[in-house]
Design a protein around this motif. Sequence first.
Motif, PDB file in Angstrom:
ATOM      1  N   ASP A  36      18.011  -6.769  13.506  1.00  0.00           N
ATOM      2  CA  ASP A  36      19.510  -6.957  13.461  1.00  0.00           C
ATOM      3  C   ASP A  36      19.865  -7.198  14.945  1.00  0.00           C
ATOM      4  OD1 ASP A  36      19.209  -4.202  14.049  1.00  0.00           O
ATOM      5  OD2 ASP A  36      20.641  -3.474  13.248  1.00  0.00           O
ATOM      6  N   LEU A  55      17.172  -7.353   5.660  1.00  0.00           N
ATOM      7  CA  LEU A  55      16.477  -8.443   6.609  1.00  0.00           C
ATOM      8  C   LEU A  55      15.101  -8.664   6.008  1.00  0.00           C
ATOM      9  CD1 LEU A  55      17.570  -6.708  10.022  1.00  0.00           C
ATOM     10  CD2 LEU A  55      18.480  -9.029   8.925  1.00  0.00           C
ATOM     11  N   ALA A  84      16.131  -2.704  11.413  1.00  0.00           N
ATOM     12  CA  ALA A  84      17.417  -2.409  11.972  1.00  0.00           C
ATOM     13  C   ALA A  84      17.657  -1.188  12.846  1.00  0.00           C
ATOM     14  CB  ALA A  84      18.479  -2.202  10.835  1.00  0.00           C
ATOM     15  N   VAL A  90      25.731 -11.081   8.545  1.00  0.00           N
ATOM     16  CA  VAL A  90      24.854 -10.574   9.708  1.00  0.00           C
ATOM     17  C   VAL A  90      24.324 -11.755  10.351  1.00  0.00           C
ATOM     18  CG1 VAL A  90      24.378  -8.445   8.519  1.00  0.00           C
ATOM     19  CG2 VAL A  90      22.932 -10.469   8.219  1.00  0.00           C
ATOM     20  N   LEU A 102      20.365  -2.310   5.613  1.00  0.00           N
ATOM     21  CA  LEU A 102      20.215  -3.317   6.342  1.00  0.00           C
ATOM     22  C   LEU A 102      18.524  -3.907   6.764  1.00  0.00           C
ATOM     23  CD1 LEU A 102      21.471  -5.837   7.719  1.00  0.00           C
ATOM     24  CD2 LEU A 102      21.738  -4.168   9.877  1.00  0.00           C
ATOM     25  N   PRO A 113      20.709 -12.369  11.978  1.00  0.00           N
ATOM     26  CA  PRO A 113      19.458 -11.858  12.376  1.00  0.00           C
ATOM     27  C   PRO A 113      18.650 -12.655  13.423  1.00  0.00           C
ATOM     28  CG  PRO A 113      19.324 -13.190  10.518  1.00  0.00           C
ATOM     29  CD  PRO A 113      20.737 -13.162  10.925  1.00  0.00           C
TER      30      PRO A 113
END
Length: 383
Positions: free
Chosen positions: A318, A306, A284, A373, A302, A375
């Motif tokens: 991200d 992920l 991220a 989110v 984050l 990805p």
Amino acid sequence: MTVDDANAGGGAEPAGPPTYPTPHHEVDHTAEPSHDPLAIRLEQLILGADRRYTPFQAARTAGVSMELASRFWRAMGFADIGQAKALTEADVLALRRLAGLVEAGLLSEPMAVQVARSTGQTTARLAEWQIDSFLEGLTEPPEPGMTRTEVTYPLVELLLPELEEFLIYVWRRQLAAATGRVLVQAADDEEMVDRRLAVGFADLVGFTRLTRRLEEEELGELVEAFETTCADLVAAHGGRLIKTLGDEVLYCADDAGTAAEIALRLIETLSHDETMPALRVGIAFGTVTTRMGDVFGTTVNLASRLTSIAPKDAVLVDGALAEELTRTREAPASEAAATEESARAEKEGRPAETYRFALQPMWQRPVRGLGVVEPWLLSRRPT
């Protein structure tokens, strides 16, 4: 090494070592130091001085209150020792130096405690490693009847000055590099603590199951190989290893391209090692708070999330990092447009723009604690 206020005020040593609360630890830290003659000789060799002071005497000689001395020493990770006479001139000097920095206004008292804590935590881990992994392998008794301590003494005597000089050299190098990064890149004072960084987590898949199958020695060798490989790759490609957690490493980089390159190198290297489980990486990009060599904040959380949803031997990033890679022309904004441009350039006889990375958008998904989110799957673009 705390003492009662009454003891500190009277100056007399108590009849026996009292017990004190140890809020930072769950173990008893009131044990007397070792009285084994060989252990004492080793201690004198390493410390370069004899035991002379009780905690109260050391604080009084240094001109420091017992309360502040206790804060400094606990911050450095040293055990409470009651009123044992176990401290040296070096301990007094260390207290004087820290207190002197506070008195001169160079450090606030909380900052001085932080300096003590960060130094203590870092060097404690180094010392444990050197004893467990380094000295242990070099001190097998060459003759029956010899103790490990007897073998260790001459070895430490030879190694100590060399290791001390090397430690100072590495520390100065690291300090110079860290100072340069922060001062050159920080646009204002606020960025000295909160900066935009790329943060990556690399995690071994199925490590918990693996611990049930492997012997302790095999597991230790696997973890050491993993941490060593990661540390080498992160350093070689311009990142900074923040910490290792056995089956996981946390690293950061000043720019998105460096973090992406490290992630793909980790995947490529470890996937060719048959002894290693699969690896997954999450990255991220955003504002990060740095403190005592560690990093904190939403960006770090984050990256961790992920990693937990990344496929095996793959890298998820991200949207902010994907956007940064396209902004710096290290990844195309659209693979279709890049392919068309490449074909057009070939037809016109001119060189096409090249990119290091490819980005593939994945399905949006909710991430615990961070909302929804989107990805992106990061890969290396064929040249």
